[in-house]
Structure formats: structure tokens, C-alpha cells
Enzyme design. Sequence first.
Site, PDB file in Angstrom:
ATOM      1  N   ASP A  24      -2.624   8.267   7.986  1.00  0.00           N
ATOM      2  CA  ASP A  24      -3.607   7.483   8.748  1.00  0.00           C
ATOM      3  C   ASP A  24      -2.838   6.618   9.733  1.00  0.00           C
ATOM      4  O   ASP A  24      -1.695   6.942  10.072  1.00  0.00           O
ATOM      5  CB  ASP A  24      -4.515   6.664   7.814  1.00  0.00           C
ATOM      6  CG  ASP A  24      -3.749   5.649   6.973  1.00  0.00           C
ATOM      7  OD1 ASP A  24      -2.560   5.389   7.265  1.00  0.00           O
ATOM      8  OD2 ASP A  24      -4.339   5.108   6.025  1.00  0.00           O
TER       9      ASP A  24
ATOM     10  N   SER B 109       0.804  -1.228   0.000  1.00  0.00           N
ATOM     11  CA  SER B 109       0.000   0.000   0.000  1.00  0.00           C
ATOM     12  C   SER B 109       0.836   1.275   0.000  1.00  0.00           C
ATOM     13  O   SER B 109       0.311   2.350  -0.288  1.00  0.00           O
ATOM     14  CB  SER B 109      -0.955   0.012   1.203  1.00  0.00           C
ATOM     15  OG  SER B 109      -0.228  -0.114   2.410  1.00  0.00           O
TER      16      SER B 109
ATOM     17  N   HIS C   3      -0.040   4.735   7.103  1.00  0.00           N
ATOM     18  CA  HIS C   3       0.651   5.325   5.965  1.00  0.00           C
ATOM     19  C   HIS C   3       1.130   6.746   6.236  1.00  0.00           C
ATOM     20  O   HIS C   3       0.645   7.401   7.156  1.00  0.00           O
ATOM     21  CB  HIS C   3      -0.273   5.301   4.738  1.00  0.00           C
ATOM     22  CG  HIS C   3      -0.831   3.946   4.456  1.00  0.00           C
ATOM     23  ND1 HIS C   3      -2.108   3.574   4.844  1.00  0.00           N
ATOM     24  CD2 HIS C   3      -0.278   2.872   3.851  1.00  0.00           C
ATOM     25  CE1 HIS C   3      -2.318   2.312   4.480  1.00  0.00           C
ATOM     26  NE2 HIS C   3      -1.224   1.871   3.882  1.00  0.00           N
TER      27      HIS C   3
END
Length: 358
Positions: A324, A36, A327
Site C-alpha cells: 500500500d 505496523s 507498507h
Amino acid sequence: MKMAKVFLIFSFVFLHLMSPICTLPLAPALYVFGDSLFDSGNNNFLPTFVRANFLPYGSDFANGCTGRFTNGRTIADFIAEYLGLPYSPPYLSSKGPSSLTGLNYASGSCGILPDTGSILGECLNFEEQINLFQRTIEKDLPQMLNNPTQLSKHLSEAIYLISIGSNDYINNYLEPMYYNTSKLYLPKTFAKLLISNLSQQFERLYKLGARKMIMFDIGPLGCLPSISRAHAHEGDCIEEINQIVSYFNERLPLLLRNMTSNLPTSTFVLGHANSLGYDAIKNPSTYGLIDTSNPCCTTWGNGTSECIPMSKPCMNPSKHFFWDGYHLTEAVYSIIAHRCIDDKSTCTPVNIQELVKM
């Protein structure tokens, strides 16, 4: 009449001289692999809970919420800009396989091991990503490049960007309720397992034609809000977890050096994301940051998860380290990317400026 004609010719020449000079890209393509941290939208096309195709993700990105797990650009995007290339589109998008300037195969929640992240839905592990890259070489690129020589040159001069392994800890080893790997392997043994698997996939990339590869090490996972807050260490890094991750990172330099030595004409570059990220967390003002412990967006689970859809982010994302619970913000990705481009202490033994000339 003659004066008007002379003026017109002069104006044309002047404007021509003043117009921007078109320059060729520094590399023919940028191929991106990972999780991600690099995913640009592949998970949008997979049955998974791990997606970022909603606001406030992409709130500072020109194309909006594309599936990037941050507020703006990723490391891969900044490097694409430096190379003079378009952002590598996600392979699973309808436009993916037709791109000659690179593709993005990264997939959120996946890792090096096949079962990593499986409890969250479907994702593309590293082996599957390379399978798709092989398909690109065998089926798509030959339609755009005239002969095998052109294809070989394209692949050998392209840049390959890789960031993988974080989820093998976050969504595997550090989740004893769902995975038994921590019961089967001591931390050092688990790190050896990951390195062994990584080595096999690097050799596959090389055999497929890749020559210029950049691999980032795993960041300080013990400092993630999703981990530190879950263990009641809000605002503090859990150094025991950082130590577990270090067993992998300590083995990575030797692996990459051996790859470069044993695979002719190859260059494997190590990106020191861990040490740079940890220093930024501990010394934020050095990097123009203020908050290095709280997520910028409002998340589920009091800062321990992803952003709540349509929630308002903090006022100054550029001053935050974390976007978040997992990340980083575009600001931090920019720091890492630009250090890798021109700093040999962040990307070693050569930075990207040097790599493109090799």
C-alpha cells in the site's frame, strides 16, 4: 502367518524411519516489538483508525486478514518459521498472554516518542510495549515456568525483534500541521532525541532479561508512495527526506555496539533494512521485482494511504515492492528476513543463524 507378521514389523520400522524427524526450536521464544511493519493484530483491539483487519490485507496469508499490514507474512513471521516457532500472537488478543513461545507487542502508527501517531487514535508506543512485556514476565510466564532459573534461561535464550522509529518521522516530525517537533528540533537534534529514548528502552529490556536483540534501521521513507506522491514526486524517491532519516540510522550502529559492550552477555544486532530496501527499489530485477513505485492494492488518496476495503490487489504481488502507500509486500519482507538469517552484511555483527548459537 509368520510372513505376514514379519512384513507388518518391517513396514512399521520402515515407516518410522521415513517419518519426519521432530526437531526442537532454535530458540525458546520470539518476542516482537515495533510498529505496523511488525503488528500482527494488536491494533484490532485499540480505538484507532490504523487497522488492517480487512481484505485485501492478508489476501495471501493462510489465516486471512489478521491485522498484518501486508498481503502475507511479515519479517517476524519468516523469522519465526526459521526458528521453528509459531507466529508470535498479538499480546492484546485473548490468546496472547498464555503463549510460552513468544508474543507480539507491535502497534501500527506508534513509535519511540510517546505522542507519535496520537492524532490517528490509540496505539502502543515503545515504552508501553515494554511495560506489557514486563507484565508478561511478572504475571504470565511464572505460571508456565517452574522456577526463576527457568524463567531467566527462557528470557536470555529468546530472540527479540524490533522495528521502530519510522512513525516518529511519518506521523510526527514530517507532519508540521499536527506536530511542532520539526520547529523545535533540527534533523540531527531530533535523531539524537530518538536515539536517547531508544537507549533507555533497550536498557529496560536488558534489565528484564533480554539478551539477544535485533534492531532494524528505518527504511528509505522518501521512497514511500505515501510521501513521494504527496509531494508530486511520483515514481521518484525524495532524497531530502531520506537524508533526514539517515541522521537516525547513522547513530544506530554506535548505539548498538555500545550496548553490546556495556551490558554483559548481551548481543545487539543491527538489521540493514534501509540499504537493502533502497537497493531493491533502484535495482528491482536483482531481487525478482518489477514495480518498485506503485502500491499493489488500490488505496485511498491515489496511492498515498492504506488499501480500500475489499478492493482487488494487483495480479502479481510478488513482483511489487509496495503493498500500500506505506507498507511492503510479503515478497520484500521475505528477502529482508532471509538475508538477516544467513547474511552477515544484512544483519551485523552476527546473523540469526549465529545469534541462536550464542
